[in-house]
Enzyme design. Sequence first.
Site, short mmCIF file in Angstrom:
data_model
loop_
_atom_site.label_atom_id
_atom_site.label_comp_id
_atom_site.label_asym_id
_atom_site.label_seq_id
_atom_site.Cartn_x
_atom_site.Cartn_y
_atom_site.Cartn_z
N SER A 368 -7.71 -8.39 -1.01
CA SER A 368 -6.58 -7.42 -0.78
C SER A 368 -6.14 -6.54 -1.71
O SER A 368 -5.91 -5.42 -1.65
CB SER A 368 -5.48 -8.24 -0.17
OG SER A 368 -5.87 -8.88 0.96
N ASN A 581 0.75 -4.96 -8.06
CA ASN A 581 -0.22 -4.25 -7.32
C ASN A 581 0.39 -3.07 -6.45
O ASN A 581 1.60 -2.75 -6.51
CB ASN A 581 -0.92 -5.24 -6.41
CG ASN A 581 -0.03 -6.05 -5.44
OD1 ASN A 581 0.98 -6.33 -5.71
ND2 ASN A 581 -0.16 -6.25 -4.09
N LEU A 582 -0.28 -2.70 -5.29
CA LEU A 582 0.29 -1.85 -4.52
C LEU A 582 1.55 -2.04 -3.87
O LEU A 582 2.22 -1.58 -3.67
CB LEU A 582 -0.78 -1.43 -3.50
CG LEU A 582 -0.42 -0.62 -2.41
CD1 LEU A 582 -0.12 0.74 -2.92
CD2 LEU A 582 -1.38 -0.66 -1.31
N CYS A 583 1.73 -3.48 -3.60
CA CYS A 583 2.91 -4.06 -2.68
C CYS A 583 3.90 -4.81 -3.55
O CYS A 583 4.89 -5.41 -2.99
CB CYS A 583 2.52 -4.62 -1.42
SG CYS A 583 1.10 -3.73 -0.43
N THR A 584 3.60 -4.96 -4.81
CA THR A 584 4.53 -5.44 -5.80
C THR A 584 4.59 -7.04 -5.62
O THR A 584 5.54 -7.81 -6.35
CB THR A 584 5.93 -4.90 -5.75
OG1 THR A 584 6.94 -5.36 -4.68
CG2 THR A 584 6.01 -3.41 -6.00
N GLU A 585 3.58 -7.74 -5.04
CA GLU A 585 3.86 -9.21 -5.00
C GLU A 585 2.62 -9.86 -5.99
O GLU A 585 2.74 -11.20 -5.91
CB GLU A 585 3.51 -9.69 -3.43
CG GLU A 585 2.05 -9.98 -3.02
CD GLU A 585 1.41 -8.51 -2.62
OE1 GLU A 585 0.66 -8.36 -1.85
OE2 GLU A 585 1.96 -7.51 -2.83
N ALA A 769 2.55 -6.34 7.09
CA ALA A 769 2.74 -5.41 8.28
C ALA A 769 2.14 -5.36 9.30
O ALA A 769 2.50 -5.62 10.59
CB ALA A 769 2.74 -3.78 7.60
#
Length: 964
Positions: A368, A581-585, A769
């Site tokens: 991912s 990363n893109l979604c901060t996790e 999402a």
Amino acid sequence: MQLATENVSSSSLPASNFGAQTPASATGVSYADYKIIRRNGSVVPFEPAKIAIAMTKAFIAVNGGQAAASARIREQVDMLTQAVVNALMRRQPHGGTFHIEDIQDQVELSLMRSGEHDVARSYVLYREKRSQERAQAKAMAPAAAEHALHAIENGVRVPLDTAKLASLVDAACTGLGEQVNAKAIIEPTLRDLYDGVSMDEVRKSVILSARSLIENDPAYSFVTARLLLNTIRHEVLGEEVPQSDMATRYAEYFPEFIKKGIDAELLDEKLQQFDLARLGAALKVERDNQFGYLGLQTLYDRYFLHIEERRIELPQAFFMRVAMGLALNEIDREARAIEFYNVLSSFDFMSSTPTLFNAGTRHSQLSSCYLTTVSDDLDGIYQAIKENAMLQKFAGGLGNDWTNVRALGARIKGTNGKSQGVIPFLKVVNDTAVAVNQGGKRKGAVCAYLETWHLDMEEFLDLRKNTGDDRRRTHDMNTSNWIPDLFMKRVMENQEWTLFSPNDVPDLHDRFGKDFEAAYIAYEDKAARGELKLFRKIPAQQLWRKMLSMLFETGHPWITFKDPCNVRSPQQHVGVVHSSNLCTEITLNTNEHEIAVCNLGSVNLVNHLKDGQLDHDKLKRTIATAMRMLDNVVDVNFYAVGKARNSNLKHRPVGMGIMGFQDCLLNLRIPYSSESAVEFADRSMEAVAYYAYWASSELAQERGRYSSFTGSLWDKGILPHDSNKLLAEQRGGYLEVDESTSMDWDALRARIRQYGMRNSNCLAIAPTATIANIVGVSASIEPTYQNIYVKSNLSGEFTVANQYLVRDLKQLGMWDEVMIGDLKYFDGSLSKIDRVPAELRQLYATAFEVEPKWLVEAASRRQKWIDQAQSLNIYMAGASGKKLDETYKLAWLRGLKTTYYLRTLGATSAEKSTGKGGELNAVPVSGGLGGAAGAMNLPEPEVVGKACTLRPGDEGFEECEACQ
């Protein structure tokens, strides 16, 4: 007075701006793709001009003949006509038929919404009068034989079998209780059909009729899904097959599907080596009925394999295909594939979107997230941009660390010139993300990270603004601040902050904690002595205010914290976490030789409740299987870049998360804004963490430790919740976290000491999402957005109603048209509906009614257990400078590693719907996110907010679905 839209004459009326071939949408569909069914059953072209003419006549009836010549009224008619056309097009974005009554309903609604009440009243009265006249004429006319409808199937004209259609709808309603009414679906379906209609249109019409009822009762979502399933089966199998026959058909079809996929060069040839008959027999046909409409439509549109746009994959075959792709290297492949299939198809666990897209295919890019560090030379910069493109091609989400790149004005040794800084290169990154749109499946997605001491930081904060030099703006790319603890201390203590160019302070990039603080102060001393020429001093609070101002105005850059990510990292012995990363996790090490990779999936937490509490036995079983699946991704994954492969095989990180947290609270009758919710967040995450780390240790016992295990925090017996002590020590205070535990962590510590860990990192809570849509639960750890709203994504627009609320209101006898209308009017909120009991209003409080502190407190409890991070959106009604300041400082004090989007409530909301029900898009889709929220009452500089304009379900909102 002629007010209907049938047989209207355009003589003496103003010309319409609506041509018959005008494009109706950005998809290229034109008005010619739509037809109108008149009351006599005849089919005529759709002509928006006739709507404008009918509306003009309505205004003439009220205002007199001069209305036709009035510029104001002509403008009003054009606006209202466009509103009617837009509403109709949204219902059928790809063409289709409308009944004349549907159009007249929309005309009536538009007149009412615009405040033209006298015109609307006249229109309603005229419609009623004409209806009575038609009824009277019908009663006086001699009885005539009912006109039989014919349909076209495979080019053959045959009588429409209405009994079979009714039987299909009845079957779709079976087992869903008295709340669903087959008659309410079949009657409008037959009304909207015409002689000579194609069977594809018949199947589409029955789905649309059921879909329009979802807002009345969420159970219709399951009805609609079953009707869609019938259409999918017809497309895949070439005929309609009833649910009762599917157990046999699935077993027959599955080996054929695998062969067809391999022949079409879609599926990996290795899948042919499985015992396909055994796997086909293991498919659970009854699980097809678990889907809600949004979930199944999403799978159909974006996940199921197809050959020249014709789907070849049915739902259970899809899950088995994914399971087979993850079991390729297992010794007993069939047994493991069935095990994996069962957790996926039961919705107990769901792999991330790239895994679902690509498992079992010839390009099995299943990971991912990718994190990269960009080096400070032209070759390294463009190599990083190329790597971005290669990784995005197969649906990877990217986080780029740009802190190494020298600042604007820094000397370039090779040319003796001056650098243009980071910003121009970020523009190239932005445009690359747009150009390489994840294999044509969705927009490319990337987030750039910059440390707070970088001299280009102030320009970096402006990247997402809509004003200024567009060559120095990145409208499609995400940005994030990578903030060291020292900066936050300076903010808290009202001290100055110094900005440097990284080529002058090369070691700051790799330092954290006390080491960073010592080196940074030493560089400040050098600057004070004149030994550094390129630097700038600024009050830390001033820079902090600008960070919050831009976050409020543009939604970026996000607030993330460098030191918690590094001090608590199990892998600090072999590198540094330079970004998320893109979604901060994701918080993994990167350098110029290693691109960090993470493989994601999420446990459906609500499926693990039993008798009002977590079912630990089931949770342990699910997580053990899930961790095995995620670990397998490391080995079967397709790596577009060698640096990613090397890193992933060396450290084997995975990121298992959770979804359905809000569903759990509603099942347990716990309001999100409560200490009980915070406690549940703590205890549930502790259980997930315990079983995940235990499972990784079991995999290490079976398969061996990951190669860089020695020297890690795991190896030292320091588990993630223990590492908070390290953070407190490094910060020297400024950390307020709960330290409670409830499980036997000493036993796990002893096990890890004996067997080690298979994975350097195990947990990360991603946004989920899209996969939450598939499963039909609340996304990730999100609070309820609205209790009824329209979700818009790449598959269309879907009415979403809170099934738990509907259930409770039914028990109180309060679920009716009035309640639906009130919920629409108040944007899905119960807070102003006084007749609803207070305890329900509190339980079903929506995201903007939950104080941000509760989101932060619950996240802090989870962060205690997580070895990576979590995608935490902050929802804030009535945003102000003080509230933003308090919330993000609290996040830092509570030990959070990262935060994600700031969602602010707009000062205005969309027009309220006054529909009677049945309008697919009647629910306001804003009123929540976006709009001006006024000044933030900060000291200088003044901040005027636009807020984030995204909303749940929007493409932009789900930018994070590159992860999930």
